[in-house]
Design a protein around this motif. Structure first.
Motif, short mmCIF file in Angstrom:
data_model
loop_
_atom_site.label_atom_id
_atom_site.label_comp_id
_atom_site.label_asym_id
_atom_site.label_seq_id
_atom_site.Cartn_x
_atom_site.Cartn_y
_atom_site.Cartn_z
N ASP A 61 0.87 -1.19 -0.26
CA ASP A 61 0.06 0.01 0.03
C ASP A 61 0.83 1.06 0.00
O ASP A 61 0.64 2.12 -0.50
N PHE A 62 2.01 1.25 0.58
CA PHE A 62 2.76 2.68 0.84
C PHE A 62 3.92 2.64 0.18
O PHE A 62 4.68 3.64 0.22
N GLU A 63 4.49 1.52 -0.42
CA GLU A 63 5.84 1.38 -1.44
C GLU A 63 6.99 1.95 -0.74
O GLU A 63 7.51 3.02 -1.19
N PRO A 64 7.29 1.60 0.52
CA PRO A 64 8.58 2.30 1.04
C PRO A 64 9.82 1.73 0.23
O PRO A 64 9.79 0.76 -0.41
N SER A 65 10.89 2.65 -0.16
CA SER A 65 11.89 2.10 -0.61
C SER A 65 12.78 1.67 0.33
O SER A 65 13.92 1.01 0.06
N MET A 178 -5.86 -2.87 11.02
CA MET A 178 -5.17 -2.80 9.77
C MET A 178 -6.15 -2.27 8.61
O MET A 178 -5.66 -1.52 7.69
N SER A 179 -7.59 -2.49 8.96
CA SER A 179 -8.31 -2.07 7.90
C SER A 179 -8.82 -0.79 8.28
O SER A 179 -9.45 -0.02 7.31
N LYS A 180 -8.44 -0.01 9.08
CA LYS A 180 -8.65 1.41 9.68
C LYS A 180 -7.34 2.04 10.08
O LYS A 180 -7.42 2.76 10.93
N LEU A 181 -6.32 2.00 9.38
CA LEU A 181 -5.25 2.66 9.67
C LEU A 181 -5.42 4.34 9.62
O LEU A 181 -6.06 4.65 8.85
N ALA A 316 5.26 -8.63 -2.36
CA ALA A 316 5.33 -7.30 -1.92
C ALA A 316 6.83 -6.55 -1.72
O ALA A 316 7.06 -5.45 -2.34
N LEU A 317 7.50 -7.44 -1.60
CA LEU A 317 9.18 -6.96 -1.63
C LEU A 317 9.67 -7.12 -2.87
O LEU A 317 10.75 -6.88 -2.90
#
Length: 321
Positions: A61-65, A178-181, A316-317
């Protein structure tokens, strides 16, 4: 990003650094999934699989590098206990005079922690802790040194003190699930509590926190604490005002602050997150996994019955198509 000797060197890398409050997440995973989820040998793996799913969701969802699993090398540091002996005392399962106190942890979670550490290492996610410090302090140090925007993933309100729009530091708050971050930014802290993030530690000192064994100032609730901070700027200004009879302040508030002077003298050091730990060099970049690592992960997946949870994390990774 390479974090070394107190500075961040990013070169041409762009993106975000994600800091995981790991214990907060694996406790959430353990309580969120039934302990009937077992490995082939019957060992419980609900926290393991749940944490893998959480990491997969966050990275997707947030695509951190860059990604770091921050760890409690000591969840109840000796120096904090020396200042406030009751700090987290109600959560102690066993006192260890010469070492780290043992935290009260669900029996079925304890054997899953080494598996979690092994998997994080195999996935190439650095696990960073610091002797006699909490994960909060590791997070505070890495967030302060970073030259990239930072996402702190936690269910702990204490880390709201690190929020800083100007530096790009926000909290992804997991308390509602986790569904309501919830994204916590400067405006969110102000809206919720009536204080700036930079005032949040002083606010927490005055309000207190039973879950951490912090009594606060008896009779001073959130609204009064926020009002005092708005009027006097910080805890130092409030204490100074209480001691100066010429400063306009209600007799009730003045007496409460003065009566708590011993607590107020030490509590800020306990509540404030450390931001200058010597963590050495940390490579937080998300790297492609080589064949050896993937093979090791495959064996771990079979051993512990991780199935689709590990597949989702690998996808995801960026390790699989």
């Amino acid at each position: 990003m390479r974090l070394e000797a107190g500075r961040a060197m990013i070169g041409d890398v762009t993106g975000r650094l994600m800091l995981l409050d790991t214990a907060s997440l694996y406790f959430r995973a353990f309580h969120g999934l039934p302990d009937t989820i077992r490995a082939p040998d019957g060992s419980p793996v609900n926290a393991v699989r749940g944490l893998l799913d959480i990491i997969a969701r966050l990275v997707t969802d947030f695509e951190p590098s860059e990604l770091v699993a921050c760890w409690d090398d000591n969840w109840r540091p000796h120096w904090r206990v020396a200042l406030i002996p009751g700090y987290k005392s109600h959560r102690v399962a066993e006192l260890v005079p010469s070492g780290n106190d043992v935290e009260e942890t669900p029996e079925l979670l304890v054997p899953q922690l080494p598996i979690i550490r092994e998997l994080l290492g195999a996935l190439g996610i650095p696990i960073i802790g610091a002797d006699d410090n909490e994960a909060d302090d590791v997070i505070g140090t890495l967030a302060t040194r970073a030259q990239l925007p930072v996402d702190i993933v936690t269910g702990d309100r204490d880390l709201f003190q690190l929020v800083d729009d100007e530096s790009g530091v926000r909290v992804i708050y997991t308390a509602r699930g986790m569904s309501k971050l919830e994204f916590v930014t400067d405006s969110v802290v102000v809206s919720k509590y009536g204080v700036l993030p930079g005032q949040y530690a002083d606010f927490a000192v005055m309000r207190g926190d039973p879950s951490d064994g912090l009594p606060g100032v008896p009779g001073i609730g959130e609204k009064t604490a926020a009002g005092l901070l708005a009027q006097f700027g910080g805890l130092g200004g409030i204490i100074e005002a209480a001691q100066d009879q010429a400063t306009p302040l209600s007799a009730s508030v003045r007496s409460k602050v003065i009566a708590s002077s011993a607590y107020l003298k030490v509590a800020p050091r306990v509540v404030e997150v450390v931001r200058d730990l010597d963590l050495g060099e940390v490579d937080a970049r998300i790297h492609p996994l080589d064949a050896d690592r993937l093979n090791a992960l495959h064996m771990l997946s079979e051993k512990w019955g991780l199935g689709r949870s590990l597949d989702r994390a690998l996808r995801a990774l960026g390790a699989t198509d």
